[in-house]
Design an enzyme around this catalytic site. Structure first.
Site: not given
Ligand SMILES: Cc1cc2nc3c(=O)[nH]c(=O)nc-3n(C[C@H](O)[C@H](O)[C@H](O)COP(=O)(O)OP(=O)(O)OC[C@H]3O[C@@H](n4cnc5c(N)ncnc54)[C@H](O)[C@@H]3O)c2cc1C
Lengths: 262, 388
Positions: B95, B133-134, B141, B246, B367, B370
């Site tokens: 990460s 990275f904000g 979210g 990413a 990221e 799912h």
């Protein structure tokens, strides 16, 4: 300073060696650069970095697959690579190999030759010193510390001996075989790996080296491998039962009478 | 622990170039020698192995697929193989590298001007400047476009207000890429550590990614120079572009973690004796191992295909979504199955499966969760977005 590093490609120690028709089945082998040679490459690179000048050439004798070991050396930072074509050479015979490598060293020219103290496949520990004898240059084997004075054309090498260490001085050009402890080999950086394709690997044949093929052919080898066989399977262990005192007695008896170790 | 020698059931190595293999092997060796021996302790104590940063920088792992500015300029497959190996070690450590390279260096590289690139990228590639990275906020979210953090122009500066939550590297970062609304549009800003009005606090009590720092960022009338705006990102596609970079790496990482768990469980199953036989001889254990290798093999091919597409400029966001969600899921399932094969030993940190399992719960969620990726695939095939 012109430094040659001789690298042998050997089976990875993790490889499970298979025997076929009395010989090692090379098809199942994962090949790597001989670990002791990695100390030699590292030392060569450090010498070049310390001096701020010089050239490091990695040489390997063998079939085309040895180019991988050469490329590994190049990825670590060696400047040039040479594959000495191994067809028809008795690669199991240290003297034949040393004869070819000595001719290659002469062709390349050198101030210093480095190689691992032994290759982890055959463990002969002969090639480096034989090569030095053939070239008629000083050699120091199993070295764990190395210092050079290029201006004075001398060097000193540290060796570990029973219960202590000795320091040996020598004149350059010289041949050094490297031992674990000499340095901590670096990892190939991404830049180093990417630079490999810009570097060249020369291919030299026996004819290029002026070596008579018959003199290094298997028929002329001083050492011949008759047969390879896997170690016998380990017999099953024996479990002793009973009272601790009885077991201890029985164990001592077996160690003395059957195993004959005490 | 048994030396890890790669997992390659289907001769997939033959699909990689010699250079890609050399790069993978360098990462593999590094992870084996340098990361694995210390990671368990860091994870237990909740500390990030910062000492390794100069080493990975020296090797070229930071921003490795960027060109120039001290970066290695690798293709995406070689880059992916590094992520695979790093995550075989630990998802938290991977990460760090993803955030630094894909989420911080990449936006400066892709959206920044020449001065910004020259000012930050070489230091970041060298590991001397750490980025965070904000994007996520406590209340936004999966739906980042609702963010409340905002910027307003004031003379030759911007003034930022708001806060960001769950930010990897936050507390150790020298600079933050902060996404905030300027006149209602999402824009990216570079905020340097020490700027008045910018503060961070680390999040504790995590059972996942314990070897990675996760923090909250707060901006209170934080004044930054106008030249810290990333000129070429406008709207949500700015941060989404970074996430694609990413997520792509995570697709490889998930397989790396799966390989670690499979390898550990396989070695264990072959030597653990129950009922006078190795447990590997029982059909139900074999079924688990066979499932793991089957999914790992498919995951490798998926990651590789997305990588080749990316190198040809053809990888779409929904391709990357599939690879990320599938491969992280495979990692998580393999960790759980591996843990089960290890029996009681599997619940201790003498073995890796438990740590990977806990780590992957985060990777499953960050990221893009799912489920959000499932809906992105759904949108790609039906033309209907179910998530907004
Ligand atoms: C360890 C860690 C590190 C992180 N690092 C960073 C970082 O560096 N930078 C950063 O910006 N963020 C970071 N994050 C935040 C991460 O990206 C978010 O946690 C993630 O986007 C999910 O948001 P959320 O946690 O608010 O969950 P929510 O969005 O609240 O989701 C909760 C649940 O609802 C589901 N859900 C939500 N919306 C929908 C929908 N429309 N349809 C169906 N299901 C839905 C989700 O799938 C999930 O199961 C990190 C998170 C963790 C755990």
């Amino acid at each position: 300073m012109n430094i040659l590093v001789f690298v042998k490609q050997v089976p990875d120690t993790e490889t499970r060696i298979q025997i076929q028709n009395g010989a090692v089945d090379t098809a199942s082998v994962k090949w790597v650069a001989n670990p002791y040679d990695e100390f030699a490459i590292e030392e060569a690179l450090r010498i070049r970095e310390r001096l701020g000048a010089g050239k490091v050439t990695v040489l390997s004798l063998g079939p085309d697959r040895v180019k991988e070991a050469i490329k590994y050396g190049l990825s670590l930072g060696a400047d040039e690579g040479v594959q000495v074509k191994g067809e028809g050479v008795a690669l199991d015979d240290p003297l034949s190999v040393a004869t070819v490598l000595a001719a290659a060293a002469t062709k390349a020219g050198f101030d210093l030759i480095l190689a691992g103290k032994q290759a982890v496949d055959m463990d002969h520990a002969q090639t480096g010193v034989m090569l030095a004898e053939l070239l008629d240059v000083p050699h120091v084997s199993v070295v764990v510390g190395l210092e050079l004075d290029p201006a004075a054309k001398t060097g000193s090498a540290k060796r570990e001996v029973e219960g202590g260490a000795e320091t040996v001085t020598f004149d350059l050009p010289a041949m050094i075989t490297t031992q674990k402890g000499l340095n901590e080999p670096r990892y190939a950086s991404l830049k180093g790996i990417m630079a490999v394709k810009k570097k060249t690997i020369a291919e030299w044949t026996l004819a290029d080296l002026g070596v008579d093929p018959a003199s290094v052919a298997p028929a002329a080898a001083r050492l011949r491998t008759l047969e390879a066989s896997p170690p016998p399977p380990r017999p099953a262990g024996k479990l002793l039962e009973g009272e601790p005192a009885e077991i201890a007695k029985e164990l001592v008896r077996l160690l003395r009478e059957e195993a004959k170790v005490i | 622990m048994e030396k890890f020698d790669g997992v390659d059931y289907m001769e997939i190595d033959g699909l990689f170039s010699e250079e890609e293999i050399l790069i993978r092997d360098t990462a593999r060796k590094f992870v084996q020698d340098r990361l694995i021996p210390i990671i368990e302790k860091h994870s237990r104590e909740g500390t990030f192995p910062k000492d390794l940063v100069p080493e990975i920088a020296e090797l070229g792992f930071l921003g490795a697929n960027l060109e120039g500015y001290g970066c290695a300029g690798l293709n995406n497959v070689a880059y992916g193989l590094i992520m695979q190996e790093l995550e075989r070690g630990d998802s938290g450590f991977r990460s760090f590298v993803s955030v630094q390279g894909a989420l911080c260096m990449w936006p400066i590289y892709a959206y920044g001007n020449e001065e910004q690139k020259k000012k930050y990228l070489p230091g970041m590639a060298a590991g001397k400047l750490i980025g965070c990275f904000g994007l996520t906020e406590a209340d936004f979210g999966s739906n980042p476009s609702g963010m409340l953090t905002n910027a307003r122009k004031d003379g030759n500066s911007y003034i930022l207000n708001g806060s960001k939550m769950w930010i990897t590297n936050g507390g150790i970062a020298d600079l933050a890429i902060v996404w905030a609304k300027l006149d209602g549009r999402i824009r990216g800003f570079i905020v340097e550590k020490g700027t008045p009005g910018y503060s961070t606090s680390d999040i504790h009590g995590k059972f996942s990614l314990r070897a990675s720092v996760t923090s909250e960022l707060a901006f209170q009338d934080c004044r930054i120079p106008a030249e810290n705006l990333l000129p070429n990102a406008d709207g949500l596609k700015g941060p989404l572009g970074c996430l694609n970079q990413a997520r792509y790496g995570i697709a490889w990482g998930g397989i790396g973690a799966a390989m670690a768990c499979y390898h550990e469980a396989l070695e264990y199953a072959k030597t653990r004796i129950q009922f006078d036989r190795p447990i590997a001889s029982f059909q139900m254990v074999q079924e688990k191992l066979a499932w793991m290798i089957r999914e790992i093999t498919k995951g490798q091919l998926l990651a590789l295909q997305v990588g080749r597409l990316k190198d040809q400029g053809k990888a779409k966001a929904h391709h990357i979504s599939m690879a990320k969600m599938n491969n992280v899921d495979v990692g998580l399932q393999c960790a759980r199955l591996g843990r089960a094969i290890l029996g009681a030993n599997g619940i201790t940190d003498e073995y890796q499966c438990g740590r990977h399992m806990c780590n992957l719960e985060s990777v499953y969620t960050y990221e893009g969760t799912h489920d959000i990726h499932t809906l992105i695939i759904g949108e790609a095939i039906t033309g209907i977005a179910a998530y907004k």
